[in-house]
Design an enzyme around this catalytic site. Structure first.
Site, PDB file in Angstrom:
ATOM      1  N   ASP A  97      73.145 -39.522 -71.879  1.00  0.00           N
ATOM      2  CA  ASP A  97      72.918 -38.952 -70.552  1.00  0.00           C
ATOM      3  C   ASP A  97      71.876 -39.676 -69.725  1.00  0.00           C
ATOM      4  O   ASP A  97      71.292 -39.101 -68.811  1.00  0.00           O
ATOM      5  CB  ASP A  97      72.510 -37.478 -70.718  1.00  0.00           C
ATOM      6  CG  ASP A  97      71.326 -37.328 -71.657  1.00  0.00           C
ATOM      7  OD1 ASP A  97      70.580 -38.305 -71.832  1.00  0.00           O
ATOM      8  OD2 ASP A  97      71.140 -36.220 -72.208  1.00  0.00           O
ATOM      9  N   GLU A 119      78.315 -39.204 -77.948  1.00  0.00           N
ATOM     10  CA  GLU A 119      77.452 -38.025 -77.745  1.00  0.00           C
ATOM     11  C   GLU A 119      77.879 -37.280 -76.467  1.00  0.00           C
ATOM     12  O   GLU A 119      77.085 -37.017 -75.557  1.00  0.00           O
ATOM     13  CB  GLU A 119      75.963 -38.374 -77.689  1.00  0.00           C
ATOM     14  CG  GLU A 119      75.063 -37.185 -77.939  1.00  0.00           C
ATOM     15  CD  GLU A 119      73.569 -37.534 -77.902  1.00  0.00           C
ATOM     16  OE1 GLU A 119      72.983 -37.550 -76.806  1.00  0.00           O
ATOM     17  OE2 GLU A 119      73.006 -37.790 -78.973  1.00  0.00           O
ATOM     18  N   GLU A 133      69.420 -35.630 -66.451  1.00  0.00           N
ATOM     19  CA  GLU A 133      70.374 -35.894 -67.539  1.00  0.00           C
ATOM     20  C   GLU A 133      71.589 -34.960 -67.530  1.00  0.00           C
ATOM     21  O   GLU A 133      72.686 -35.365 -67.900  1.00  0.00           O
ATOM     22  CB  GLU A 133      69.662 -35.815 -68.889  1.00  0.00           C
ATOM     23  CG  GLU A 133      68.682 -36.960 -69.154  1.00  0.00           C
ATOM     24  CD  GLU A 133      67.302 -36.746 -68.544  1.00  0.00           C
ATOM     25  OE1 GLU A 133      67.076 -35.667 -67.919  1.00  0.00           O
ATOM     26  OE2 GLU A 133      66.454 -37.639 -68.669  1.00  0.00           O
ATOM     27  N   HIS A 206      57.981 -36.565 -72.922  1.00  0.00           N
ATOM     28  CA  HIS A 206      58.258 -37.554 -71.879  1.00  0.00           C
ATOM     29  C   HIS A 206      59.124 -37.044 -70.731  1.00  0.00           C
ATOM     30  O   HIS A 206      59.243 -37.712 -69.707  1.00  0.00           O
ATOM     31  CB  HIS A 206      58.949 -38.790 -72.476  1.00  0.00           C
ATOM     32  CG  HIS A 206      60.358 -38.537 -72.920  1.00  0.00           C
ATOM     33  ND1 HIS A 206      61.418 -38.500 -72.052  1.00  0.00           N
ATOM     34  CD2 HIS A 206      60.893 -38.292 -74.134  1.00  0.00           C
ATOM     35  CE1 HIS A 206      62.533 -38.255 -72.715  1.00  0.00           C
ATOM     36  NE2 HIS A 206      62.238 -38.111 -73.985  1.00  0.00           N
ATOM     37  N   ARG A 208      61.131 -36.002 -67.560  1.00  0.00           N
ATOM     38  CA  ARG A 208      60.778 -36.035 -66.130  1.00  0.00           C
ATOM     39  C   ARG A 208      60.440 -34.648 -65.598  1.00  0.00           C
ATOM     40  O   ARG A 208      59.477 -34.471 -64.874  1.00  0.00           O
ATOM     41  CB  ARG A 208      61.953 -36.604 -65.318  1.00  0.00           C
ATOM     42  CG  ARG A 208      61.836 -38.061 -64.983  1.00  0.00           C
ATOM     43  CD  ARG A 208      62.989 -38.509 -64.080  1.00  0.00           C
ATOM     44  NE  ARG A 208      62.708 -39.793 -63.464  1.00  0.00           N
ATOM     45  CZ  ARG A 208      62.750 -40.958 -64.078  1.00  0.00           C
ATOM     46  NH1 ARG A 208      63.045 -41.038 -65.349  1.00  0.00           N
ATOM     47  NH2 ARG A 208      62.474 -42.080 -63.423  1.00  0.00           N
ATOM     48  N   HIS A 238      54.621 -42.141 -75.096  1.00  0.00           N
ATOM     49  CA  HIS A 238      55.625 -42.845 -74.287  1.00  0.00           C
ATOM     50  C   HIS A 238      54.916 -43.758 -73.282  1.00  0.00           C
ATOM     51  O   HIS A 238      53.823 -43.431 -72.808  1.00  0.00           O
ATOM     52  CB  HIS A 238      56.462 -41.778 -73.565  1.00  0.00           C
ATOM     53  CG  HIS A 238      57.698 -42.276 -72.881  1.00  0.00           C
ATOM     54  ND1 HIS A 238      57.664 -43.055 -71.748  1.00  0.00           N
ATOM     55  CD2 HIS A 238      59.012 -42.084 -73.155  1.00  0.00           C
ATOM     56  CE1 HIS A 238      58.905 -43.326 -71.357  1.00  0.00           C
ATOM     57  NE2 HIS A 238      59.744 -42.744 -72.204  1.00  0.00           N
TER      58      HIS A 238
HETATM   59  C1  UD1 Z   1      64.508 -42.295 -69.811  1.00  0.00           C
HETATM   60  C2  UD1 Z   1      65.768 -41.479 -69.531  1.00  0.00           C
HETATM   61  C3  UD1 Z   1      65.727 -40.173 -70.330  1.00  0.00           C
HETATM   62  C4  UD1 Z   1      65.446 -40.432 -71.799  1.00  0.00           C
HETATM   63  C5  UD1 Z   1      64.190 -41.280 -71.940  1.00  0.00           C
HETATM   64  C6  UD1 Z   1      63.964 -41.637 -73.381  1.00  0.00           C
HETATM   65  C7  UD1 Z   1      66.787 -41.546 -67.296  1.00  0.00           C
HETATM   66  C8  UD1 Z   1      66.693 -41.091 -65.903  1.00  0.00           C
HETATM   67  N1  UD1 Z   1      65.810 -41.133 -68.124  1.00  0.00           N
HETATM   68  O1  UD1 Z   1      63.424 -41.548 -69.279  1.00  0.00           O
HETATM   69  O2  UD1 Z   1      66.989 -39.530 -70.199  1.00  0.00           O
HETATM   70  O3  UD1 Z   1      65.251 -39.178 -72.433  1.00  0.00           O
HETATM   71  O4  UD1 Z   1      64.364 -42.492 -71.194  1.00  0.00           O
HETATM   72  O5  UD1 Z   1      62.681 -42.133 -73.602  1.00  0.00           O
HETATM   73  O6  UD1 Z   1      67.678 -42.273 -67.644  1.00  0.00           O
HETATM   74  N2  UD1 Z   1      58.138 -47.760 -69.519  1.00  0.00           N
HETATM   75  C9  UD1 Z   1      57.585 -48.941 -69.933  1.00  0.00           C
HETATM   76  N3  UD1 Z   1      58.153 -49.575 -71.014  1.00  0.00           N
HETATM   77  C10 UD1 Z   1      59.219 -49.085 -71.682  1.00  0.00           C
HETATM   78  C11 UD1 Z   1      59.762 -47.867 -71.255  1.00  0.00           C
HETATM   79  C12 UD1 Z   1      59.227 -47.220 -70.156  1.00  0.00           C
HETATM   80  O7  UD1 Z   1      56.611 -49.419 -69.374  1.00  0.00           O
HETATM   81  O8  UD1 Z   1      59.658 -49.692 -72.662  1.00  0.00           O
HETATM   82  C13 UD1 Z   1      57.539 -47.060 -68.345  1.00  0.00           C
HETATM   83  C14 UD1 Z   1      57.866 -47.774 -67.033  1.00  0.00           C
HETATM   84  O9  UD1 Z   1      56.763 -47.661 -66.159  1.00  0.00           O
HETATM   85  C15 UD1 Z   1      59.040 -46.947 -66.494  1.00  0.00           C
HETATM   86  C16 UD1 Z   1      58.620 -45.553 -66.950  1.00  0.00           C
HETATM   87  O10 UD1 Z   1      58.068 -45.747 -68.245  1.00  0.00           O
HETATM   88  O11 UD1 Z   1      59.170 -47.080 -65.086  1.00  0.00           O
HETATM   89  C17 UD1 Z   1      59.718 -44.530 -67.005  1.00  0.00           C
HETATM   90  O12 UD1 Z   1      60.894 -45.018 -67.636  1.00  0.00           O
HETATM   91  P1  UD1 Z   1      62.338 -44.392 -67.250  1.00  0.00           P
HETATM   92  O13 UD1 Z   1      63.391 -45.066 -68.065  1.00  0.00           O
HETATM   93  O14 UD1 Z   1      62.501 -44.392 -65.787  1.00  0.00           O
HETATM   94  O15 UD1 Z   1      62.186 -42.869 -67.628  1.00  0.00           O
HETATM   95  P2  UD1 Z   1      61.981 -42.154 -69.030  1.00  0.00           P
HETATM   96  O16 UD1 Z   1      61.112 -40.979 -68.802  1.00  0.00           O
HETATM   97  O17 UD1 Z   1      61.631 -43.155 -70.061  1.00  0.00           O
HETATM   98  N1  UDP Z   2      61.321 -42.706 -81.414  1.00  0.00           N
HETATM   99  C1  UDP Z   2      60.752 -43.915 -81.812  1.00  0.00           C
HETATM  100  N2  UDP Z   2      59.404 -44.126 -81.603  1.00  0.00           N
HETATM  101  C2  UDP Z   2      58.617 -43.189 -81.018  1.00  0.00           C
HETATM  102  C3  UDP Z   2      59.203 -41.976 -80.596  1.00  0.00           C
HETATM  103  C4  UDP Z   2      60.562 -41.775 -80.796  1.00  0.00           C
HETATM  104  O1  UDP Z   2      61.440 -44.770 -82.365  1.00  0.00           O
HETATM  105  O2  UDP Z   2      57.396 -43.437 -80.882  1.00  0.00           O
HETATM  106  C5  UDP Z   2      62.776 -42.500 -81.621  1.00  0.00           C
HETATM  107  C6  UDP Z   2      63.173 -41.146 -82.197  1.00  0.00           C
HETATM  108  O3  UDP Z   2      63.203 -41.146 -83.597  1.00  0.00           O
HETATM  109  C7  UDP Z   2      64.572 -40.951 -81.643  1.00  0.00           C
HETATM  110  C8  UDP Z   2      64.474 -41.615 -80.272  1.00  0.00           C
HETATM  111  O4  UDP Z   2      63.391 -42.540 -80.349  1.00  0.00           O
HETATM  112  O5  UDP Z   2      65.494 -41.674 -82.440  1.00  0.00           O
HETATM  113  C9  UDP Z   2      64.236 -40.577 -79.206  1.00  0.00           C
HETATM  114  O6  UDP Z   2      63.794 -41.172 -78.053  1.00  0.00           O
HETATM  115  P1  UDP Z   2      63.132 -40.365 -76.862  1.00  0.00           P
HETATM  116  O7  UDP Z   2      62.412 -39.194 -77.405  1.00  0.00           O
HETATM  117  O8  UDP Z   2      62.356 -41.366 -76.078  1.00  0.00           O
HETATM  118  O9  UDP Z   2      64.385 -39.951 -75.968  1.00  0.00           O
HETATM  119  P2  UDP Z   2      65.394 -38.712 -75.894  1.00  0.00           P
HETATM  120  O10 UDP Z   2      66.041 -38.575 -77.221  1.00  0.00           O
HETATM  121  O11 UDP Z   2      64.629 -37.518 -75.470  1.00  0.00           O
HETATM  122  O12 UDP Z   2      66.357 -39.096 -74.834  1.00  0.00           O
END
Ligand code: UD1
Ligand code: UDP
Length: 365
Positions: A97, A119, A133, A206, A208, A238
């Site tokens: 999602d 999924e 999502e 994490h 939003r 995160h």
């Molecule tokens: C995204 C997904 C969410 C998922 C989550 C898993 C969308 C809208 N959101 O949310 O569904 O649950 O990932 O973690 O698709 N950032 C870094 N390095 C990284 C990752 C993130 O610096 O490796 C920072 C960046 O500033 C980025 C911010 O985190 O802009 C947010 O990342 P983003 O993918 O927009 O949203 P998530 O909250 O991670």
């Molecule tokens: N995970 C990881 N390192 C971390 C936190 C989570 O590898 O520090 C793994 C976790 O085991 C799961 C996945 O990342 O497999 C979940 O990711 P996240 O919680 O970011 O996203 P969501 O599932 O909520 O979309």
């Protein structure tokens, strides 16, 4: 020979798609498998790719600091249009999602390329939670030709919404396939030594829609910690700057809290296995922890994983400070509840979802 492209961009998609990448690549006589990543996450995606030894064929590298939903949607959409026009597959597989998955499925739909949704069928039916999502997954399910539902309940959602029964398959969740690859009896880590002798709570946050209430959630967690001295928390934070600021501000100076960088997936899954319980607003962790017999307090008002609540392995604590305080404390103090939650059956399959998905694609393509 059929051409299959898998696309993903964030940490959780990578954890759950890499087992499928491996399964499809093992069937090289049947499939020409191509892996595209959007790079919606950068460091957190690369950690997972390295753990599974998966090298993408194309990397759109779209991430920017504090990116908006517009940024992700536009960049992923443009990138996937170019990718799919150049390398037209027989099927595009997306996961879950995220906005990467939504924009990619939409690009395939516009180009009349069949989409398989891994999924599929998870629902809260509240379009505002999780945001965005719930919209993403409903939209992906509308355009998908094949829906790989992890559970019977998610299959029923899709059938109720009008999907043809012959296009929806119950496979289990590939998060459990990943666990077979990551969890080891012999695993050791210095952070776990720090927590030994205490009840270890593993925490993540994490979402939003939770960003505005994170300080309230963290304050409630801190209150519980101050009242139960045998508890230690490890919280791999995160990389979202908004999350990091809140975590540092409220929990940063507590002697029984370790705020650390995101863990690699091998580490994280083994940390779950060694924890006493898990506090999280994550989706994937609501699947991994029950499969490892660890109770989960879900820091959300609603979940698209009601099977876990019904099985007794997840408890929803909401996002209000008082309810988080109450539910966290209750699980620490109530030994019978703890026992019952850790022994609850895992509802997410047998860990061979990737094999079932590959079998279905072999038969259907
Ligand atoms: C995204 C997904 C969410 C998922 C989550 C898993 C969308 C809208 N959101 O949310 O569904 O649950 O990932 O973690 O698709 N950032 C870094 N390095 C990284 C990752 C993130 O610096 O490796 C920072 C960046 O500033 C980025 C911010 O985190 O802009 C947010 O990342 P983003 O993918 O927009 O949203 P998530 O909250 O991670
Ligand atoms: N995970 C990881 N390192 C971390 C936190 C989570 O590898 O520090 C793994 C976790 O085991 C799961 C996945 O990342 O497999 C979940 O990711 P996240 O919680 O970011 O996203 P969501 O599932 O909520 O979309």
């Amino acid at each position: 020979m059929k051409k299959i492209t898998l696309v993903f961009g964030t940490r959780p998609e990578a954890v759950k798609m890499c087992p499928l990448v491996k399964e499809l690549k093992d069937r090289a006589d049947k499939f020409e498998t191509r892996v595209v990543v959007t790079g919606q996450h950068r460091e957190m995606l690369d950690q997972v790719l390295a753990a599974f030894g998966v090298a993408p064929d194309r990397d759109l590298d779209i991430m920017s600091d504090s990116q908006t939903l517009f940024d992700i949607t536009q960049r992923a959409s443009d990138g996937m249009r170019a990718e799919l026009e150049e390398n037209r597959p027989d099927a595009l597989l997306v996961h879950g999602d995220t906005t990467t998955a939504f924009a990619s499925a939409l690009a395939a739909f516009y180009l009349e390329i069949p989409v398989g949704h891994v999924e599929a069928g998870l629902r809260t039916y509240d379009i505002a939670a999780p945001f965005p999502e719930e919209f993403n997954r409903q939209a992906i399910d509308i355009v998908s030709r094949w829906s790989f539902a992890p559970t019977e309940a998610t299959r029923e959602n899709l059938i109720r919404e009008g999907k043809a029964p012959g296009t929806v398959f119950v496979t289990g969740n590939t998060e459990l396939d990943a666990l077979r690859f990551t969890v080891r009896e012999t695993y050791v880590h210095p952070e776990l030594d720090w927590a030994s002798g205490s009840r270890l709570v593993l925490m993540t946050a994490h979402r939003r829609e939770n960003l505005g209430v994170m300080r309230e959630i963290f304050t409630a967690v801190r209150r519980v910690l101050d009242e139960r001295e045998d508890v230690k928390i490890i919280y791999p934070v995160h990389l979202n700057p908004a999350v990091r600021d809140a975590a540092r501000e409220v929990l940063g100076n507590h002697p029984r809290v370790r705020l650390i960088d995101p863990l690699g997936v091998v580490d994280f899954h083994n940390f779950i296995a060694r924890s006493y319980l898990v506090l999280t607003d994550s989706g994937g962790i609501q699947e991994a922890a029950p499969a490892l017999g660890r109770p989960v307090i879900v820091l959300r008002d609603t979940t698209e994983r009601p099977e876990g609540v019904a099985a007794g392995t997840l408890r929803l604590a909401g996002t209000n400070g008082d309810s988080v305080y109450r539910e966290f404390l209750r699980l620490l103090d109530d030994a019978a509840l703890y026992e019952q939650m850790s022994k609850a059956p895992n509802p997410y399959g047998d860990g061979f979802a990737a094999k079932y998905i590959a079998d279905i694609l072999e038969a259907r393509l």
